[in-house]
Structures are given as structure tokens and as C-alpha cells.
Scaffold this active site. Structure first.
Site, mmCIF file in Angstrom:
data_model
loop_
_atom_site.group_PDB
_atom_site.id
_atom_site.type_symbol
_atom_site.label_atom_id
_atom_site.label_comp_id
_atom_site.label_asym_id
_atom_site.label_seq_id
_atom_site.Cartn_x
_atom_site.Cartn_y
_atom_site.Cartn_z
ATOM 1 N N ARG A 267 -22.092 -14.774 -46.839
ATOM 2 C CA ARG A 267 -22.002 -13.452 -47.469
ATOM 3 C C ARG A 267 -21.082 -12.528 -46.678
ATOM 4 O O ARG A 267 -20.144 -11.942 -47.221
ATOM 5 C CB ARG A 267 -23.410 -12.840 -47.570
ATOM 6 N N ILE A 268 -21.343 -12.386 -45.373
ATOM 7 C CA ILE A 268 -20.577 -11.412 -44.587
ATOM 8 C C ILE A 268 -19.156 -11.919 -44.360
ATOM 9 O O ILE A 268 -18.176 -11.173 -44.569
ATOM 10 C CB ILE A 268 -21.299 -11.099 -43.255
ATOM 11 N N ASP B 197 -15.935 -23.404 -42.109
ATOM 12 C CA ASP B 197 -17.356 -23.432 -42.463
ATOM 13 C C ASP B 197 -17.659 -24.823 -42.997
ATOM 14 O O ASP B 197 -17.221 -25.181 -44.086
ATOM 15 C CB ASP B 197 -17.668 -22.359 -43.529
ATOM 16 N N THR C 269 -21.810 -16.780 -38.450
ATOM 17 C CA THR C 269 -22.768 -17.861 -38.725
ATOM 18 C C THR C 269 -24.153 -17.409 -38.265
ATOM 19 O O THR C 269 -24.270 -16.456 -37.500
ATOM 20 C CB THR C 269 -22.408 -19.126 -37.911
ATOM 21 N N CYS D 227 -20.171 -10.007 -34.532
ATOM 22 C CA CYS D 227 -21.140 -9.096 -35.167
ATOM 23 C C CYS D 227 -22.212 -9.932 -35.836
ATOM 24 O O CYS D 227 -22.824 -9.493 -36.823
ATOM 25 C CB CYS D 227 -20.443 -8.209 -36.203
ATOM 26 N N ALA D 228 -22.422 -11.170 -35.355
ATOM 27 C CA ALA D 228 -23.417 -12.046 -35.991
ATOM 28 C C ALA D 228 -24.650 -12.180 -35.087
ATOM 29 O O ALA D 228 -25.647 -11.477 -35.287
ATOM 30 C CB ALA D 228 -22.797 -13.398 -36.291
ATOM 31 N N ARG D 229 -24.571 -13.043 -34.090
ATOM 32 C CA ARG D 229 -25.691 -13.213 -33.165
ATOM 33 C C ARG D 229 -25.177 -13.489 -31.760
ATOM 34 O O ARG D 229 -24.229 -14.268 -31.577
ATOM 35 C CB ARG D 229 -26.568 -14.401 -33.597
ATOM 36 N N GLU E 160 -30.968 -8.679 -25.769
ATOM 37 C CA GLU E 160 -30.789 -7.298 -26.239
ATOM 38 C C GLU E 160 -31.958 -6.450 -25.780
ATOM 39 O O GLU E 160 -33.106 -6.822 -26.022
ATOM 40 C CB GLU E 160 -30.667 -7.281 -27.766
ATOM 41 N N HIS F 59 -25.983 -3.464 -31.536
ATOM 42 C CA HIS F 59 -26.508 -4.153 -32.727
ATOM 43 C C HIS F 59 -26.596 -3.188 -33.926
ATOM 44 O O HIS F 59 -27.672 -2.932 -34.467
ATOM 45 C CB HIS F 59 -27.881 -4.772 -32.430
ATOM 46 N N ALA G 151 -26.061 -3.508 -39.254
ATOM 47 C CA ALA G 151 -26.834 -3.176 -40.455
ATOM 48 C C ALA G 151 -27.317 -1.726 -40.435
ATOM 49 O O ALA G 151 -28.056 -1.312 -41.330
ATOM 50 C CB ALA G 151 -28.027 -4.106 -40.553
#
Ligand SMILES: NC(=O)C1=CN([C@@H]2O[C@H](COP(=O)(O)OP(=O)(O)OC[C@H]3O[C@@H](n4cnc5c(N)ncnc54)[C@H](O)[C@@H]3O)[C@@H](O)[C@H]2O)C=CC1
Ligand SMILES: O=C(O)C(=O)COP(=O)(O)O
Length: 524
Positions: free
Chosen positions: A148-149, A168, A200, A227-229, A258, A276, A279
Site C-alpha cells: 500500500r505505502i 518486491d 516492507t 519509514c517502515a520499521r 523506540e 515514528h 501515521a
């Protein structure tokens, strides 16, 4: 009263459906502020801060559902939740746009050194020559993870005149062609990209994906964005690549730990960071909180949820079609389990007629849950039924037949035990309800409900009267009675529906009647 713990900051507007429901109490507190009450909560709503560990699940025996107001569920021990029969749902698309926009904000900030320039001007400096950047136009952007992102980032990159390369392993050719991106291998992406952004989930495969080996394959002067994990880009591995200027700059919204504390990466001028925030927009927070609130409400009302991580997902349409069979299967599972009352090795299910065309995974799970319920001490439901069956060495299989054999639809099951095999067939008749039409080899027709009494006997005159008299003498009212036999004078059965359950003494009395072979209480 249903109790819901909301343990991370969430939009009040999004939670409105829960807050407005008079049958629900919503407690908005951190887990450590309600330690003493944890056992009372039916639902837990979290973002990324609360760690839903096995220990926390153990302290919440009443918990039925965990709602993640966001995408990543790496803060939730989903396997443990599944074992405990707790549904885990997320809000998969409510924050997609915000996170894609944040990625873009980070990309622009990175190549134009906006955060550094901002600090400089705020320090009363005016040093224009120190902040010469590069354009995004014409640059090669490598996107790792095209969900999606990732795909929203690609759209924005194209509008900026960038060349987009995507890696991917799960992306189908058809989808890539439709979106019009260059699909490449990871090595090709690493070699071509001026800027690499990762989108991912954090998995065994993606942890350290950009580590020493793959960082060495990138272009000199590459920019990196996460910007994922935290952990998809190996933080420790970045340090030498920043020191020798191979990597021109890094933008991180997420960290392995974090908050990251006094992390060495924070000392680099060309590492820009946010806490973070992907969102963290008004819109995304309303979206994700609304999504989980609505889903949790549906779940608590017994309706299917559509964004479950550990249950098959069902649309409302499909749910409406399977609902009747789902209930019938549950009752059949309960009946079979009680009748067998011994260890079983296998349950074979055959769906025939109209039910064979439906999504039966959920129906099978319901049957297994019904079967296991009387046998296991822990909670068993559609979430963990298949897993518990497997743990207990019970194999199960599904077969399908277009022909309903005299019925519009039927579910037949054969249970193979250590000493006996049991068969049953049920059907659902619209406006009439659930009927069991075969039981233990006998054709019969009874509703699987309430306090049932199964009696197997020899087909002789006077048997029904004897049973009726004994029950009547003990003030047990018979609501309905169905009989079936294999042949005149052979084996026969009665299935009685009683107004109250029988006590042990009465079961013994019935068993002692000559020509009665089996007496079983069945509770549905
Ligand atoms: N910074 C923040 O505040 C936010 C972060 N996120 C994180 O962003 C990430 C992406 O989220 P979505 O796009 O919504 O997820 P998604 O599930 O739509 O996309 C993830 C993509 O990664 C791909 N993928 C999986 N393993 C891969 C591998 N080994 N190599 C390459 N690609 C692989 C999948 O095929 C999928 O297309 C997640 O980690 C999520 O937790 C999401 C929202 C906000
Ligand atoms: O949705 C995600 O995966 C996120 O990372 C967002 O996290 P947050 O809800 O802002 O703590």
C-alpha cells in the site's frame, strides 16, 4: 458490560462508536496504570507503543480481541494471541497516505537538507552555501516493498519526474504492469538507485535487509529512507557507510529500539530523524481509530471482522451466506464430541449441495471449535480451533459434493475414535432451522438444541412408554421425541428433547431397562 482498554493515544472522533455505546465501558489508560484490572477487559486497542506480549495476554484471561489502530503488528505476539484464542485485527489502509506523504517529506528534507538549514537559521546564521542540495527530478528511486505505502510513494515519485524501480518478491507481474513500474531484483535496485526507501513489514527476511553486504552494493552517494520499521536498515551497519561518505544521507522515522536513546546515528549531521510520525496526522488517526472501533464493535456483536490477522477474513456478504451453516456446524461439533466421549484421531467433513459452494473454512473452524469445547480447558474458538486440533493430534479434512442427497444442503461428518466411528448429518432448512437427519447410522430428524437425551434400544413394543413413564414419574417433561430405526425389530434410537437436564441417577435407571443399550445426555 463490555470493557475495552485503549492503551495508546487514539483519536476520540475515531473511537466515537465505542464511546457512544451504553453497553461498553472504554478505559483510556496505559497498561501499567490498570495492572489490577487487566483481567476484566474484553478488548484491547493499541498503536505501536503497547507491547502485547504473552505475559500480558496471560494477565488478560477475558480478552477476546486486540485491535491495532495502524498497520504493523510486530508489537503484538500474534502466535501467542492465536493460542489464547484472541482475535488480532489491524487497520490496514487508514494511514497509508499519511505515511507515503511523510516518506516524501523525509525524501525532500534529506536531499535539500531542510532540517539542518532550519536549525542553522534558528541559530541566527545565514549560510546559504552550506545547504546546496540535489533535485529529485530525474533521480532513480528504489522502492523495497511495493504494498500500500510503497505504491503510493511510487505515484508521488512519478509526479516528481523520478524513475521508479521496485523490488518486491510477492508482487505479481500483472499488478506491476498495471502500475507501470520497473520491477527488478534486489541487486539491480541496489545498483541503480540514487535514493532507496523501504516499505516492507519487519520479518525474519527483512530484518537487516539493508545490512553490510547489501549496503556495499549501493551506489556511492546513495540516500536511504526508513519509514517502515526499525531494523529493516541495520542501524549498526550504517555507521561505517556514513563515516566513509558512501551513504550521503539517511532519513529515519523508525528505530530498532523506540525511543532510540543516545544512539550513535543521531550524532551524524546527515542523518535526519522523526519520532515514528508516519501515521501521526489528524486524518490517519481518525481513519485507523474508526476502522478498529467499527471492527471491534462488529466483533463484539458476533459479526465477522474483515481485517483479522489470525482468522480467515469474511466479507459481510459471505458471512450472511455462511451464518446458518456456521451455527449448525458448531452444534454438530458439540454433539459429536459429547457422543464420542473418547480420544479421536480424525474428523472428516463432507459439504454437499449449496453449502459446498460457500467459503467453508470458517464453517469447519466452527465445527472444530464446537467439537473441542467440551474437551479442552482453555478457550477454544475459530481463531485457535485448527491449531488446538493439530496439537491434540486430531486430523481433519473437508470434502465437497455438488449433490445434496435429498437435501438442498448438508454437512456430514465422520469421527474416527480409538474404539468407534461416529457419523452424523445435518441440514439447514430456511424458515425451519437446523435439523440433524442422520445420527450414528440412524435416519432421524431432530433440532440440535437444549437438553437432549439419546437412547439406543431394541425395536420392541412398549419401549417408548417405559421411558416416558420413568421421566414422567420424576417430573421431567419431554418437549419433543423423535425415533429412528435401521429395520423393524432391529436396533432403534430415540432422541428426546427435555425441559431440564437429567441427573445421574435417572440415567442409571434408564440404562437398567432391559433392551436399552445406550443412554447419553447431550447438551447443546
Ligand atoms: N512509520 C509509520 O508510522 C508507519 C509505518 N508503517 C509500516 O510500513 C510498512 C509497510 O506498510 P504497508 O505498505 O501498509 O504494508 P503492505 O503489507 O501493504 O506492504 C508491504 C509490502 O512488503 C512486501 N514484502 C514483504 N516481504 C518482503 C521482502 N522480503 N522484500 C521485499 N518486499 C517484501 C510485501 O509483498 C508487500 O507488498 C509496514 O512495516 C508498516 O508497519 C505503516 C504505517 C505507518
Ligand atoms: O501503522 C503502523 O504500522 C505504524 O507504524 C504507525 O504506528 P503508530 O500507530 O503511529 O504508533
Amino acid at each position: 458490560m463490555v470493557r475495552i482498554l485503549v492503551s495508546d493515544a487514539m483519536s476520540e472522533e475515531g473511537l466515537a462508536p465505542l464511546l457512544a455505546d451504553p453497553t461498553i465501558e472504554v478505559v483510556q489508560k496505559k497498561v501499567n496504570e490498570v495492572e489490577e484490572e487487566l483481567h476484566q477487559f474484553d478488548a484491547l486497542l493499541v498503536r505501536s507503543a503497547t507491547k502485547v506480549t504473552e505475559q500480558l495476554l496471560q494477565k488478560m484471561p477475558n480478552l477476546k480481541i486486540v485491535g491495532r489502530a495502524g498497520v504493523g503488528v510486530d508489537n503484538i505476539d500474534v502466535d501467542a494471541a492465536t493460542r489464547y484464542g484472541v482475535v488480532v485485527i489491524n487497520a490496514p489502509n487508514g494511514n497509508t497516505i499519511s505515511t507515503a506523504e511523510h516518506t516524501f517529506a523525509m525524501m525532500a528534507s534529506l536531499v535539500r537538507r531542510i532540517p539542518q538549514a532550519h536549525i542553522s537559521v534558528k541559530s541566527r546564521e545565514w549560510n546559504r552555501s552550506a545547504f546546496v542540495g540535489v533535485e529529485l527530478f530525474g533521480k532513480h528511486l528504489g522502492i523495497i516493498g511495493f504494498g500500500r505505502i510503497g505504491s503510493e510513494v511510487a505515484k508521488r515519485a512519478r509526479a516528481f519526474g523520478m524513475h521508479v524501480h521496485v523490488y518486491d518478491p510477492f508482487l505479481t507481474k500483472a499488478r506491476a504492469e498495471k502500475i507501470g513500474v520497473d520491477v527488478c531484483t534486489l541487486d539491480e535496485l541496489l545498483a541503480q538507485a540514487d535514493i532507496i526507501t523501504v516499505h516492507t513489514p519487519l520479518t525474519k527476511e527483512t530484518k537487516g535487509l539493508l545490512g553490510p553486504k547489501n549496503l556495499a552494493k549501493t551506489k556511492k552517494g546513495v540516500y536511504l529512507i526508513n519509514c517502515a520499521r526499525g531494523g529493516i536498515i541495520d542501524e549498526q551497519a550504517l555507521i561505517p557507510f556514513l563515516e566513509n561518505k558512501h551513504v550521503a544521507g539517511v532519513a529515519l522515522d523508525v528505530f530498532e529500539q523506540e525511543p532510540p536513546g543516545d544512539h550513535p546515528l543521531l550524532s551524524f549531521d546527515n542523518v535526519i530523524v522523526t519520532p515514528h510520525l508516519g501515521a501521526s496526522t489528524v486524518e490517519a488517526q481518525v481513519n485507523v481509530a474508526t476502522q478498529v472501533a467499527e471492527e471491534v464493535l462488529k466483533f463484539l456483536q458476533g459479526k465477522p471482522v474483515t481485517s483479522s490477522i489470525n482468522l480467515p477474513t469474511l466479507s459481510k456478504d459471505v458471512y450472511e451466506k455462511i451464518q446458518a451453516f456456521y451455527t449448525l456446524a458448531r452444534k454438530m461439533g458439540i454433539l459429536a464430541s459429547q457422543y464420542m466421549g473418547e480420544p479421536v484421531q480424525e474428523i472428516a467433513i463432507t459439504y454437499s449441495g449449496s453449502v459446498a459452494d460457500l467459503e467453508t473454512t470458517f464453517i469447519t473452524r466452527s465445527l472444530l471449535a464446537g467439537f473441542l469445547k467440551p474437551r479442552v480447558a482453555s478457550t477454544v474458538n475459530e481463531v485457535n480451533a485448527a491449531m488446538i486440533a493439530k496439537e491434540r493430534g486430531i486430523a481433519f479434512s473437508e470434502k465437497f459434493s455438488a449433490n445434496g442427497n435429498d437435501y438442498n444442503n448438508s454437512i456430514a461428518l465422520t469421527v474416527y475414535g480409538e474404539n468407534k466411528t461416529f457419523t452424523m448429518k445435518g441440514t439447514h432448512i430456511v424458515h425451519y432451522g437446523d435439523r440433524i437427519v442422520h445420527f450414528n447410522g440412524f435416519a432421524i430428524d431432530f433440532a440440535p438444541e437444549g437438553h437432549l437425551l439419546y437412547i439406543q434400544h431394541h425395536d420392541k413394543p412398549g419401549m417408548i412408554g417405559k421411558v416416558g413413564n420413568i421421566l414422567g414419574d420424576h417430573q421431567v417433561n419431554i418437549a419433543t421425541m423423535q425415533v429412528g430405526r435401521q429395520e423393524a425389530g432391529g436396533k432403534a434410537i430415540m432422541m428426546l428433547s427435555l425441559d431440564k437436564p437429567l441427573d445421574d441417577a435417572l440415567v442409571d435407571t434408564l440404562e437398567s431397562i432391559e433392551d436399552i443399550d445406550v443412554v447419553k445426555r447431550l447438551e447443546v
